[in-house]
Design an enzyme around this catalytic site. Structure first.
Site, PDB file in Angstrom:
ATOM      1  N   LYS A   5     -10.696  -0.906  -0.926  1.00 60.41           N
ATOM      2  CA  LYS A   5     -10.431  -1.347  -2.114  1.00 60.41           C
ATOM      3  C   LYS A   5     -11.605  -1.331  -3.148  1.00 60.41           C
ATOM      4  O   LYS A   5     -12.805  -1.208  -2.212  1.00 60.41           O
ATOM      5  CB  LYS A   5     -10.099  -2.930  -2.824  1.00 60.41           C
ATOM      6  CG  LYS A   5      -7.796  -3.026  -2.133  1.00 60.41           C
ATOM      7  CD  LYS A   5      -7.946  -1.949  -2.715  1.00 60.41           C
ATOM      8  CE  LYS A   5      -6.122  -2.525  -2.532  1.00 60.41           C
ATOM      9  NZ  LYS A   5      -5.405  -1.682  -3.621  1.00 60.41           N
ATOM     10  N   HIS A  19       3.494   4.878  -2.230  1.00 55.39           N
ATOM     11  CA  HIS A  19       3.613   3.613  -1.502  1.00 55.39           C
ATOM     12  C   HIS A  19       3.828   2.474  -1.087  1.00 55.39           C
ATOM     13  O   HIS A  19       5.272   2.770  -1.517  1.00 55.39           O
ATOM     14  CB  HIS A  19       3.067   3.084  -3.065  1.00 55.39           C
ATOM     15  CG  HIS A  19       2.301   1.479  -3.768  1.00 55.39           C
ATOM     16  ND1 HIS A  19       3.056   1.321  -4.133  1.00 55.39           N
ATOM     17  CD2 HIS A  19       1.496   1.110  -3.291  1.00 55.39           C
ATOM     18  CE1 HIS A  19       2.347  -0.652  -4.286  1.00 55.39           C
ATOM     19  NE2 HIS A  19       1.399  -0.101  -3.493  1.00 55.39           N
TER      20      HIS A  19
END
Length: 388
Positions: free
Chosen positions: A187, A318
């Site tokens: 991230k 996802h």
């Protein structure tokens, strides 16, 4: 001598009927609170649990199907409530007519829209119907759909969140690669982009040049920041830069995709085929990232996959790898599947990862069954039966 074929009968072509639908709202606690960039920019609080909606369908002939959807943070009770209202509409129907049943369910709740929580509620039922259909055929779902491959490239996300130190992220990456997963995603999107770059550089140096590496900004950059930081990120030989902008900014993503050598990926937060089509129409992505539970289930995912294939896009679904390994295996172009270990407590079975790939099993349907622990985490449940 000639023979005459027996005339076709006019009997209804009904193979079976749905006898019951059981819906369960299950709350999965996470071992540690999870933070991505949305937490550090003040838009969300750390995530400590995931709400799941499970649908278990049984037919008169004794076939069963299991499907699920989910919601992170808010929304789980809304999905359960909507599914409870509309599920009776499939009772007595032939479970093989999946596309027709999807349409029937979406119109049953059309006053609250054909995207978002309403279609996410349908997704659990839709996935269960596909699981049932594959089990009836005695095939893994990917084989029912028509697989292009028996394994797919996979990358891990769950070890790369921002609440962990960079040293811990590197340790997670080493352990993940040793388990047979092929790529690592971390991230980014912190308020201080210099810190993002420092973390990316540290992980790339740790991984070396040959390991597939991705980053995910979780929609936290504006257009100038996305362009500036993404250009800096190009030196790290990334497979893609994910969600650099707001999920609905198709125009901004298109500008980035035209300007960067690194692939742009997005789509996970969209909740309909129509929303994804706007990304395709504007050439906003190189890699499209639909989420079957979010866009209404497998029926809708297959529609989107056909559009993406026509546009020659790469595919990287996802989350929900238990569903997406099958859908990715049936996509014509070599895809990626996202590896998350968060769902392990829910299912008795495990997906095998080795040599950088996630492998299909020979189990029919999705190939998963609920654990007793999952049932213990049930916070609400209802069974809808055929009238007697």
């Amino acid at each position: 001598m000639t023979t005459t074929a027996a005339p076709l009968t006019a009997a209804p072509a009904v193979l079976d009927r749905i006898e019951s639908v059981t819906l369960s709202s299950v709350t999965l606690p996470l071992p540690n609170p999870i933070s991505d960039a949305k937490v550090f920019t003040g838009r969300q609080r750390p995530m400590s649990e995931v709400a799941f909606l499970f649908a278990e369908i049984r037919t008169e002939a004794g076939f069963e199907g299991l499907g699920f959807g989910y919601s992170k943070r808010a929304g789980g009770p809304a999905q359960f409530a909507h599914a409870r209202e509309i599920a009776a509409d499939v009772i007595g129907e032939d479970p093989n007519d999946i596309a027709r049943l999807w349409t029937k369910l979406v119109w049953a709740g059309a006053s609250v829209g054909r995207s978002g929580a309403s279609t996410q509620a349908i997704a659990a039922i839709d996935v269960a119907l596909w699981d049932l259909k594959a089990k009836r055929a005695g095939l893994p779902l990917a084989k029912l759909l028509g697989a292009h491959r028996d394994s797919v490239r996979c990358y891990n996300t769950s070890g790369g969140f921002l609440h962990e130190s960079i040293e811990q992220v590197k340790e997670n990456a080493t352990r993940t690669l040793e388990s047979g997963v092929g790529g690592i995603k971390i991230k980014v999107g912190l308020p201080d982009s210099a810190e993002d770059l420092r973390r990316v550089r540290a992980v790339r140096e740790h991984l070396g040049d040959g390991v597939p590496f991705m980053v995910d900004a979780n929609q936290q950059w504006d257009r100038p920041t996305a362009m500036r930081v993404s250009r800096r990120l190009e030196e790290f030989d990334l497979v893609w830069i994910e969600e650099p902008l707001d999920a609905y900014d198709a125009e901004g993503h298109a500008e980035l995709a035209r300007s960067l050598d690194t692939a742009v990926a997005t789509g996970e937060m969209l909740t309909s085929v129509a929303e994804h089509y706007e990304l395709i129409r504007q050439r906003s992505v190189d890699i499209i990232q639909p989420d079957a539970p979010r866009i209404g289930g497998i029926t809708q995912f297959l529609k989107l996959a056909a559009l993406a294939d026509h546009a020659n896009l790469q595919l990287a679904p996802h989350f929900a790898m238990e569903i997406h390994v099958h859908l990715a295996a049936a996509y014509p172009h070599e895809p990626w599947v996202e590896h998350f270990d968060w769902l392990h407590p829910l299912f008795n079975e495990r997906l095998e990862t080795r040599d950088g790939r996630m492998h299909l099993s020979d189990r029919p349907g999705l190939g998963v069954t609920l654990t007793e622990q999952a049932r213990a985490w049930t916070v609400d449940s209802v069974r809808i039966d055929a009238p007697r």
